[in-house]
Design an enzyme around this catalytic site. Structure first.
Site, PDB file in Angstrom:
ATOM      1  CB  SER A 117      -8.753  -1.017   1.244  1.00  0.00           C
ATOM      2  OG  SER A 117      -7.892  -0.403   2.167  1.00  0.00           O
ATOM      3  CE1 TYR A 127      -7.470  -2.670  -3.874  1.00  0.00           C
ATOM      4  CE2 TYR A 127      -6.188  -0.904  -2.057  1.00  0.00           C
ATOM      5  CZ  TYR A 127      -7.267  -2.244  -2.931  1.00  0.00           C
ATOM      6  OH  TYR A 127      -7.433  -2.677  -1.701  1.00  0.00           O
ATOM      7  CE  LYS A 175     -10.844  -3.236  -3.196  1.00  0.00           C
ATOM      8  NZ  LYS A 175     -11.334  -4.540  -2.793  1.00  0.00           N
TER       9      LYS A 175
HETATM   10  P1  NAD Z   1      -5.696 -11.525  -2.919  1.00  0.00           P
HETATM   11  O1  NAD Z   1      -5.159 -11.305  -3.850  1.00  0.00           O
HETATM   12  O2  NAD Z   1      -4.733 -12.707  -1.875  1.00  0.00           O
HETATM   13  O3  NAD Z   1      -7.172 -12.465  -3.186  1.00  0.00           O
HETATM   14  C1  NAD Z   1      -7.746 -12.353  -4.281  1.00  0.00           C
HETATM   15  C2  NAD Z   1      -8.696 -13.125  -4.725  1.00  0.00           C
HETATM   16  O4  NAD Z   1      -9.338 -12.966  -5.946  1.00  0.00           O
HETATM   17  C3  NAD Z   1      -7.583 -13.965  -4.988  1.00  0.00           C
HETATM   18  O5  NAD Z   1      -7.604 -15.634  -4.933  1.00  0.00           O
HETATM   19  C4  NAD Z   1      -7.764 -13.399  -6.939  1.00  0.00           C
HETATM   20  O6  NAD Z   1      -6.906 -15.011  -7.522  1.00  0.00           O
HETATM   21  C5  NAD Z   1      -9.103 -13.612  -7.134  1.00  0.00           C
HETATM   22  N1  NAD Z   1      -9.595 -12.694  -8.210  1.00  0.00           N
HETATM   23  C6  NAD Z   1      -9.128 -11.758  -8.489  1.00  0.00           C
HETATM   24  N2  NAD Z   1      -9.796 -11.034  -9.607  1.00  0.00           N
HETATM   25  C7  NAD Z   1     -10.976 -11.969  -9.756  1.00  0.00           C
HETATM   26  C8  NAD Z   1     -11.872 -11.873 -10.585  1.00  0.00           C
HETATM   27  N3  NAD Z   1     -12.109 -10.831 -11.702  1.00  0.00           N
HETATM   28  N4  NAD Z   1     -12.679 -13.191 -10.274  1.00  0.00           N
HETATM   29  C9  NAD Z   1     -12.631 -13.751 -10.109  1.00  0.00           C
HETATM   30  N5  NAD Z   1     -11.447 -14.027  -8.855  1.00  0.00           N
HETATM   31  C10 NAD Z   1     -10.798 -13.148  -8.381  1.00  0.00           C
HETATM   32  O7  NAD Z   1      -5.895 -10.790  -1.994  1.00  0.00           O
HETATM   33  P2  NAD Z   1      -6.138 -10.175  -0.476  1.00  0.00           P
HETATM   34  O8  NAD Z   1      -4.763  -9.872   0.003  1.00  0.00           O
HETATM   35  O9  NAD Z   1      -6.649 -11.779   0.411  1.00  0.00           O
HETATM   36  O10 NAD Z   1      -7.231  -9.157  -0.442  1.00  0.00           O
HETATM   37  C11 NAD Z   1      -8.955  -9.665  -0.486  1.00  0.00           C
HETATM   38  C12 NAD Z   1      -9.677  -8.221  -1.111  1.00  0.00           C
HETATM   39  O11 NAD Z   1      -9.360  -7.211  -0.123  1.00  0.00           O
HETATM   40  C13 NAD Z   1      -9.354  -7.758  -1.760  1.00  0.00           C
HETATM   41  O12 NAD Z   1     -10.842  -7.001  -2.897  1.00  0.00           O
HETATM   42  C14 NAD Z   1      -8.185  -6.580  -1.563  1.00  0.00           C
HETATM   43  O13 NAD Z   1      -8.465  -5.737  -2.006  1.00  0.00           O
HETATM   44  C15 NAD Z   1      -8.918  -6.355  -0.053  1.00  0.00           C
HETATM   45  N6  NAD Z   1      -7.962  -5.835   0.679  1.00  0.00           N
HETATM   46  C16 NAD Z   1      -7.131  -6.324   0.558  1.00  0.00           C
HETATM   47  C17 NAD Z   1      -5.854  -5.948   2.312  1.00  0.00           C
HETATM   48  C18 NAD Z   1      -4.511  -6.303   2.069  1.00  0.00           C
HETATM   49  O14 NAD Z   1      -3.751  -5.696   2.331  1.00  0.00           O
HETATM   50  N7  NAD Z   1      -4.290  -7.547   2.157  1.00  0.00           N
HETATM   51  C19 NAD Z   1      -6.232  -4.842   2.229  1.00  0.00           C
HETATM   52  C20 NAD Z   1      -7.902  -4.152   2.166  1.00  0.00           C
HETATM   53  C21 NAD Z   1      -8.825  -4.866   1.406  1.00  0.00           C
HETATM   54  N1  UFG Z   2       7.301   0.337   3.799  1.00  0.00           N
HETATM   55  C1  UFG Z   2       8.101   0.414   4.549  1.00  0.00           C
HETATM   56  N2  UFG Z   2       8.611  -0.239   3.805  1.00  0.00           N
HETATM   57  C2  UFG Z   2       8.402  -1.577   2.608  1.00  0.00           C
HETATM   58  C3  UFG Z   2       7.399  -1.580   2.605  1.00  0.00           C
HETATM   59  C4  UFG Z   2       6.180  -0.513   3.271  1.00  0.00           C
HETATM   60  O1  UFG Z   2       8.844   0.852   5.399  1.00  0.00           O
HETATM   61  O2  UFG Z   2       8.837  -2.521   2.165  1.00  0.00           O
HETATM   62  C5  UFG Z   2       6.036   1.299   5.195  1.00  0.00           C
HETATM   63  C6  UFG Z   2       5.238   2.577   4.483  1.00  0.00           C
HETATM   64  O3  UFG Z   2       5.997   2.973   3.841  1.00  0.00           O
HETATM   65  C7  UFG Z   2       4.237   1.766   5.338  1.00  0.00           C
HETATM   66  C8  UFG Z   2       4.164   1.034   6.192  1.00  0.00           C
HETATM   67  O4  UFG Z   2       5.623   0.152   6.735  1.00  0.00           O
HETATM   68  O5  UFG Z   2       4.723   2.611   6.413  1.00  0.00           O
HETATM   69  C9  UFG Z   2       2.991  -0.112   5.564  1.00  0.00           C
HETATM   70  O6  UFG Z   2       2.941  -0.074   4.393  1.00  0.00           O
HETATM   71  P1  UFG Z   2       2.706  -1.496   3.704  1.00  0.00           P
HETATM   72  O7  UFG Z   2       2.246  -1.344   1.620  1.00  0.00           O
HETATM   73  O8  UFG Z   2       2.173  -2.561   3.871  1.00  0.00           O
HETATM   74  O9  UFG Z   2       0.436  -0.612   4.013  1.00  0.00           O
HETATM   75  P2  UFG Z   2      -0.374   0.049   3.429  1.00  0.00           P
HETATM   76  O10 UFG Z   2      -0.379   0.684   5.110  1.00  0.00           O
HETATM   77  O11 UFG Z   2       0.704   1.255   2.699  1.00  0.00           O
HETATM   78  O12 UFG Z   2      -1.035  -0.211   2.529  1.00  0.00           O
HETATM   79  C10 UFG Z   2      -2.039  -1.285   2.627  1.00  0.00           C
HETATM   80  C11 UFG Z   2      -2.798  -1.932   1.420  1.00  0.00           C
HETATM   81  C12 UFG Z   2      -3.116  -1.200   1.168  1.00  0.00           C
HETATM   82  C13 UFG Z   2      -4.176  -0.805   1.746  1.00  0.00           C
HETATM   83  C14 UFG Z   2      -4.325  -0.357   3.257  1.00  0.00           C
HETATM   84  C15 UFG Z   2      -5.358   0.231   4.338  1.00  0.00           C
HETATM   85  O13 UFG Z   2      -1.346  -2.453   0.954  1.00  0.00           O
HETATM   86  O14 UFG Z   2      -3.858  -1.854  -0.301  1.00  0.00           O
HETATM   87  O15 UFG Z   2      -3.631  -1.168   3.415  1.00  0.00           O
HETATM   88  O16 UFG Z   2      -5.529  -0.871   4.587  1.00  0.00           O
HETATM   89  F1  UFG Z   2      -5.069   0.123   1.364  1.00  0.00           F
END
Ligand code: NAD
Ligand code: UFG
Length: 343
Positions: free
Chosen positions: A126, A150, A154
């Protein structure tokens, strides 16, 4: 038929979209997920979209015995590792759960991979590992630091991968550092389905637009940005999914191991919160009521990627616009106001 890939966390938001992209690219996939943050309905929808049943195993990445069974019965080219917990606030309240799931779980998975000599690993990292960046756009050599469990989980996995690459040069370890994934499959059949009130901006906006939530709180309007609101690099989840296909294709082309190779997946462009709200309103035809509130603890002003490394090495770049991201999110949200909960 191309190589077989194990997709951990493949029932989740990014995993489901990537499964479809992998299938379209000719890969055979096996999904391994404990459904802690996803549902069987997501698996059913992937199967419907690709027109054939998907191989799904309900299991936990911390369960080494179960993983061994999976590796015994399949010959994998590699693993794409999405499985993990991702809620920043929850990680502050439950750090042990996050370290156990995200760090110990990944170690268990890597140990079993080593036992079966599977050495290609693509990891969901991330942009959070960059902390509050000193220089924008952020490239992969930028310094890393995190402030919440979190993000620490990572970063810890990235450090483990770096050490693993040094210990045994046969590994190919690619952490893909995602910026802000948003959007949904253009079919409207799969998308992001937060359990509770969304923490992230795009699902919050779409739930306001569909009438599930009354108004958006915008966290801060005094940042040093174009309009005072936070700036992020939003990337369409289907572009992100293609980035994973490009990473696997890249590994297939290599004649020598690549070791530890972090790559940003972003668009290279920043969009402010207010710009996103306005684009969503235009696309959906809905008014999005909002109010400005205090800054959210831990938030940074601006974050956007340098997308050059992915372009040069993987031949991948994001294609879809903010309008596409809003359109597909709105399509998914309006077709599935209750997400996968179809009852
Ligand atoms: P998500 O929660 O929709 O998907 C994660 C999946 O992993 C889920 O289906 C959950 O059931 C499964 N899971 C969790 N723990 C597990 C375990 N111990 N064993 C088996 N399965 C397990 O999340 P996502 O948004 O699809 O994110 C996928 C990955 O990308 C995550 O590792 C997350 O941290 C990373 N990531 C997500 C974002 C974002 O904004 N969505 C940003 C950066 C990184
Ligand atoms: N924000 C609002 N109102 C809300 C939610 C968010 O104003 O209800 C704003 C936040 O302050 C920020 C922007 O929208 O300025 C984006 O916020 P998000 O929560 O959508 O995303 P972040 O950039 O804070 O974080 C996300 C994921 C993290 C990840 C990061 C970088 O939640 O897990 O992107 O990949 F690490």
């Amino acid at each position: 038929m191309k190589n077989k890939i194990l997709v951990t966390g493949g029932a989740g938001y990014i995993g489901t979209h990537t499964c479809i992209a992998l299938h379209e690219a000719g890969y055979e996939i096996v999904v391994y997920d404990n459904l802690s943050n996803s549902s069987r309905e997501a698996i059913n929808r992937i199967s419907a979209l690709i027109g054939q049943p998907i191989e799904f195993i309900e299991g936990d990445i911390r369960d080494a015995e179960m993983l061994r069974q999976v590796f015994l019965s399949h010959h994998f080219f590699g693993v794409i590792h999405f499985a993990g917990l991702k809620a920043v606030g929850e990680s502050v309240a439950k750090p042990l759960l996050y370290y156990n799931n995200n760090v110990s779980g990944t170690i268990t998975l890597l140990e079993v991979m080593a036992e079966y000599d599977v050495k290609n690993f693509v990891f969901s990292s991330s942009a959070t590992v960059y902390g509050d960046p000193e220089i924008l756009p952020i490239d992969e050599s930028s310094s890393r630091s995190c402030t919440n469990p979190y993000g620490q989980s990572k970063l810890a996995v990235e450090h483990i991968l770096e050490d693993l690459a040094v210990s045994d040069t046969r590994w190919n370890l690619i952490p893909l550092r995602y910026f802000n994934p948003v959007g949904a499959h253009p079919s409207g059949q799969i998308g992001e389905d937060p359990n509770d009130i969304p923490n992230n901006l795009m699902p919050y906006i779409s739930q306001v637009a569909v009438g599930k939530l009354p108004k958006l709180s915008i966290f801060g309007n005094d940042y040093p940005t174009i309009d005072g609101t936070g700036v992020r690099d939003f990337i369409h989840v289907t572009d992100l999914a293609q980035g994973h296909v490009a990473a696997l294709n890249y590994l297939e082309r290599q004649v020598a191991p690549v070791g530890f190779l972090p790559i940003n997946l972003g668009t290279g462009k920043g969009t402010s919160v207010l710009e996103l709200v306005s684009a969503f309103s235009d696309v959906s035809g809905q008014t999005i009521p909002y109010q400005f509130t205090d800054r959210r603890a831990g938030d940074i002003a601006s974050c956007y990627s340098s997308a050059d490394k992915a372009k040069v090495l993987l031949g991948w770049q994001a294609k879809l616009s903010i309008t596409d991201m809003c359109q597909d999110t709105w399509h998914w949200q309006s077709m599935n106001p209750n997400g996968y909960n179809v009852t």
